[in-house]
Design a protein around this motif. Structure first.
Motif, PDB file in Angstrom:
ATOM      1  N   PHE A   1       0.818  -1.206   0.000  1.00  0.00           N
ATOM      2  CA  PHE A   1       0.000   0.000   0.000  1.00  0.00           C
ATOM      3  C   PHE A   1       0.858   1.264   0.000  1.00  0.00           C
ATOM      4  CE2 PHE A   1       0.627  -0.785   4.537  1.00  0.00           C
ATOM      5  CZ  PHE A   1       0.740   0.478   5.112  1.00  0.00           C
ATOM      6  N   GLU A   2       0.212   2.343  -0.434  1.00  0.00           N
ATOM      7  CA  GLU A   2       0.839   3.658  -0.380  1.00  0.00           C
ATOM      8  C   GLU A   2       0.644   4.225   1.017  1.00  0.00           C
ATOM      9  OE1 GLU A   2      -0.056   8.280  -1.554  1.00  0.00           O
ATOM     10  OE2 GLU A   2      -1.492   6.689  -2.010  1.00  0.00           O
ATOM     11  N   ARG A   3       1.728   4.440   1.724  1.00  0.00           N
ATOM     12  CA  ARG A   3       1.662   5.249   2.941  1.00  0.00           C
ATOM     13  C   ARG A   3       1.495   6.678   2.436  1.00  0.00           C
ATOM     14  NH1 ARG A   3       6.150   5.547   7.829  1.00  0.00           N
ATOM     15  NH2 ARG A   3       4.822   6.663   9.331  1.00  0.00           N
ATOM     16  N   VAL A   4       0.326   7.252   2.676  1.00  0.00           N
ATOM     17  CA  VAL A   4      -0.148   8.389   1.899  1.00  0.00           C
ATOM     18  C   VAL A   4       0.890   9.504   1.795  1.00  0.00           C
ATOM     19  CG1 VAL A   4      -1.914  10.201   1.771  1.00  0.00           C
ATOM     20  CG2 VAL A   4      -2.559   7.864   2.354  1.00  0.00           C
ATOM     21  N   HIS A   5       1.210   9.814   0.537  1.00  0.00           N
ATOM     22  CA  HIS A   5       2.104  10.909   0.180  1.00  0.00           C
ATOM     23  C   HIS A   5       3.496  10.754   0.787  1.00  0.00           C
ATOM     24  CE1 HIS A   5      -1.644  13.638  -0.589  1.00  0.00           C
ATOM     25  NE2 HIS A   5      -1.551  12.612  -1.426  1.00  0.00           N
ATOM     26  N   SER A   6       3.955   9.490   0.903  1.00  0.00           N
ATOM     27  CA  SER A   6       5.233   9.260   1.558  1.00  0.00           C
ATOM     28  C   SER A   6       6.050   8.152   0.889  1.00  0.00           C
ATOM     29  CB  SER A   6       4.999   8.928   3.037  1.00  0.00           C
ATOM     30  OG  SER A   6       6.196   8.577   3.670  1.00  0.00           O
ATOM     31  N   GLU A   7       5.550   6.902   0.951  1.00  0.00           N
ATOM     32  CA  GLU A   7       6.333   5.759   0.489  1.00  0.00           C
ATOM     33  C   GLU A   7       5.413   4.561   0.270  1.00  0.00           C
ATOM     34  OE1 GLU A   7       9.031   4.848   3.705  1.00  0.00           O
ATOM     35  OE2 GLU A   7       7.434   5.049   5.183  1.00  0.00           O
ATOM     36  N   THR A   8       5.993   3.485  -0.236  1.00  0.00           N
ATOM     37  CA  THR A   8       5.249   2.240  -0.427  1.00  0.00           C
ATOM     38  C   THR A   8       5.621   1.266   0.693  1.00  0.00           C
ATOM     39  OG1 THR A   8       5.158   2.509  -2.820  1.00  0.00           O
ATOM     40  CG2 THR A   8       4.871   0.272  -1.974  1.00  0.00           C
ATOM     41  N   ILE A   9       4.599   0.581   1.218  1.00  0.00           N
ATOM     42  CA  ILE A   9       4.786  -0.373   2.311  1.00  0.00           C
ATOM     43  C   ILE A   9       4.382  -1.767   1.838  1.00  0.00           C
ATOM     44  CG2 ILE A   9       4.090  -1.015   4.656  1.00  0.00           C
ATOM     45  CD1 ILE A   9       5.590   1.617   4.627  1.00  0.00           C
ATOM     46  N   CYS A  10       5.182  -2.768   2.197  1.00  0.00           N
ATOM     47  CA  CYS A  10       4.776  -4.174   2.069  1.00  0.00           C
ATOM     48  C   CYS A  10       4.619  -4.723   3.474  1.00  0.00           C
ATOM     49  CB  CYS A  10       5.806  -4.989   1.299  1.00  0.00           C
ATOM     50  SG  CYS A  10       5.429  -6.759   1.259  1.00  0.00           S
ATOM     51  N   ALA A  11       3.391  -5.151   3.819  1.00  0.00           N
ATOM     52  CA  ALA A  11       3.105  -5.630   5.169  1.00  0.00           C
ATOM     53  C   ALA A  11       2.583  -7.065   5.119  1.00  0.00           C
ATOM     54  CB  ALA A  11       2.073  -4.731   5.845  1.00  0.00           C
ATOM     55  N   ASP A  12       3.004  -7.882   6.059  1.00  0.00           N
ATOM     56  CA  ASP A  12       2.473  -9.241   6.177  1.00  0.00           C
ATOM     57  C   ASP A  12       1.055  -9.186   6.741  1.00  0.00           C
ATOM     58  OD1 ASP A  12       5.059  -9.824   5.484  1.00  0.00           O
ATOM     59  OD2 ASP A  12       5.452 -11.164   7.190  1.00  0.00           O
ATOM     60  N   LEU A  13       0.182 -10.034   6.208  1.00  0.00           N
ATOM     61  CA  LEU A  13      -1.171 -10.152   6.741  1.00  0.00           C
ATOM     62  C   LEU A  13      -1.241 -11.263   7.786  1.00  0.00           C
ATOM     63  CD1 LEU A  13      -3.572  -9.734   3.672  1.00  0.00           C
ATOM     64  CD2 LEU A  13      -2.789  -8.014   5.307  1.00  0.00           C
ATOM     65  N   THR A  14      -2.209 -11.144   8.683  1.00  0.00           N
ATOM     66  CA  THR A  14      -2.466 -12.188   9.666  1.00  0.00           C
ATOM     67  C   THR A  14      -2.978 -13.440   8.949  1.00  0.00           C
ATOM     68  OG1 THR A  14      -4.673 -11.247   9.981  1.00  0.00           O
ATOM     69  CG2 THR A  14      -2.957 -10.582  11.537  1.00  0.00           C
ATOM     70  N   PRO A  15      -2.942 -14.600   9.609  1.00  0.00           N
ATOM     71  CA  PRO A  15      -3.373 -15.819   8.936  1.00  0.00           C
ATOM     72  C   PRO A  15      -4.792 -15.780   8.378  1.00  0.00           C
ATOM     73  CG  PRO A  15      -2.122 -16.383  10.895  1.00  0.00           C
ATOM     74  CD  PRO A  15      -2.307 -14.896  10.921  1.00  0.00           C
ATOM     75  N   ASP A  16      -5.691 -14.972   8.977  1.00  0.00           N
ATOM     76  CA  ASP A  16      -7.053 -14.897   8.447  1.00  0.00           C
ATOM     77  C   ASP A  16      -7.208 -13.801   7.382  1.00  0.00           C
ATOM     78  OD1 ASP A  16      -7.046 -12.543   9.920  1.00  0.00           O
ATOM     79  OD2 ASP A  16      -8.702 -13.123  11.247  1.00  0.00           O
ATOM     80  N   TYR A  17      -6.110 -13.088   7.070  1.00  0.00           N
ATOM     81  CA  TYR A  17      -6.049 -12.054   6.024  1.00  0.00           C
ATOM     82  C   TYR A  17      -6.873 -10.800   6.354  1.00  0.00           C
ATOM     83  CZ  TYR A  17      -4.448 -15.940   2.955  1.00  0.00           C
ATOM     84  OH  TYR A  17      -3.794 -17.026   2.402  1.00  0.00           O
ATOM     85  N   THR A  18      -7.294 -10.614   7.592  1.00  0.00           N
ATOM     86  CA  THR A  18      -8.147  -9.456   7.895  1.00  0.00           C
ATOM     87  C   THR A  18      -7.402  -8.336   8.612  1.00  0.00           C
ATOM     88  OG1 THR A  18      -8.922 -10.225  10.071  1.00  0.00           O
ATOM     89  CG2 THR A  18     -10.131 -11.023   8.123  1.00  0.00           C
TER      90      THR A  18
END
Length: 350
Positions: free
Chosen positions: A162-179
């Motif tokens: 996702f775009e950290r608004v007006h700053s940078e791009t983030i790649c984050a791990d999701l929890t096992p249930d994807y929520t």
């Protein structure tokens, strides 16, 4: 009308003869059927405050002809505080399937009235719903989260770009249930301000390499895309440059990519699915408005300096007539390119 090809930038009708309304959209393949879903903009004419009318879904067996399956996530017009109220700025729905929970998980970006951006997360037992909200007002990693993509690895682990608004791009791990996110993340492509900040991230994987296609931040006005490649989900990513090499307007063929879809059963066919948000303003060149965005977000701007009336026209807000630009990706080694084609067919690929 029955289609037997894809014609980028031309009006695309469903099997009932109506404009397809699946903007900021993605495709998911379930049991031999393609499902194309996205923002329903049929009521967003620029003459009202309606931003969306829910998430609409279409079904196809050939990627050409699409049957309207209706609103899989309907709007909530009677609740002014709902993230699904038609005046709430809901964008870019993404749905992934969780094989462990046997749930379809949908994330929606919401631009709030206080200028923060949050996520609404819903789940369903069927791709067509009904979907139930499980999170609303989610602020992932306590960040204002903009345009995004979701991706699932072969081992079932899922990732959120996702775009950290007006700053940078983030790649984050999701929890096992994807929520939700776990808290582990990496950062990429830092920039000081729009139009340089990357948004509309689209992830795909090919031959062990991870690719991100992104656009700059210029609202619905198109700009040059940027491709980047890495060996792992979290990178580091190496920028390759604009894949639209033959586009003299530097506007990604007047479109913005929302997702990339690998066609099952095809050896190497990846489709960049993009929106042409402003078909009536194709005379605008990127250089004409990029400096405006740069000055606005740097603080060096006075409203009375706006002299281009085209940037204030009703056409800037009428996304009900937005078209689609679907084009196949071309690869030269690890480098990715997108060429303009007036018409092309799935059957022409191995």
């Amino acid at each position: 009308m029955k289609y037997n090809s894809i014609r980028p930038g031309q009006v695309w009708l469903d099997t009932n003869g109506n404009r397809i309304q699946a903007h900021g959209g993605s495709i998911i393949y379930v049991d031999g059927v393609y499902y194309w879903y996205g923002e329903n903009k049929e009521k967003t004419t620029g003459e009202n405050k309606i931003w969306h009318w829910g998430v609409r879904c279409y079904a196809s067996t050939d990627l050409y002809n699409w049957e309207d399956k209706g609103l899989i996530i309907p709007p909530e017009p009677d609740d002014p505080d709902s993230s699904l109220n038609p005046e709430a700025c809901m964008d870019r729905p993404h749905i992934i399937y969780n094989a462990s929970t046997k749930k379809y998980v949908a994330w929606l970006k919401i631009m709030n009235k206080d200028n923060t951006q949050t996520e609404t997360v819903l789940t369903a037992d069927n791709i067509l719903g009904p979907y139930t909200k499980v999170r609303e007002g989610l602020k992932p990693l306590n960040m204002s989260a903009g345009d995004f993509d979701l991706a699932v690895a072969e081992d079932g682990k899922a990732y959120y770009y996702f775009e950290r608004v007006h700053s940078e791009t983030i790649c984050a791990d999701l929890t096992p249930d994807y929520t939700d996110v776990t808290g582990y993340y990496s950062t990429h492509f830092p920039h000081t301000q729009p139009p340089f900040v990357r948004e509309a991230t689209a992830h795909f994987k090919r031959k062990g390499k991870h690719y991100l296609l992104t656009s700059g931040t210029t609202g619905y006005l198109p700009n040059p895309s940027e491709a980047a490649i890495a060996d792992t989900w979290h990178g580091p990513y190496t920028v390759q440059g604009d894949p639209h090499v033959d586009d003299p307007s530097h506007t990604s063929f007047h479109s913005q990519i929302s997702s990339v879809f690998k066609v099952p059963g095809k050896k190497d066919l990846y489709i960049a699915c993009a929106d042409r948000w402003l078909p009536k303003l194709m005379d605008l060149k990127y250089e004409e408005y990029a400096k405006t965005f740069e000055r606005i977000f740097s603080g060096d701007w006075r409203e009375e300096e706006q002299t281009d009336d085209r940037l204030n026209m009703p056409d800037m807000h009428n996304t009900s007539i937005a078209d689609y630009v679907w084009l196949p990706l071309r690869f030269d080694g690890d480098k990715v390119y997108i060429d303009w084609l007036d018409e092309w067919r799935i059957e022409d690929y191995e």
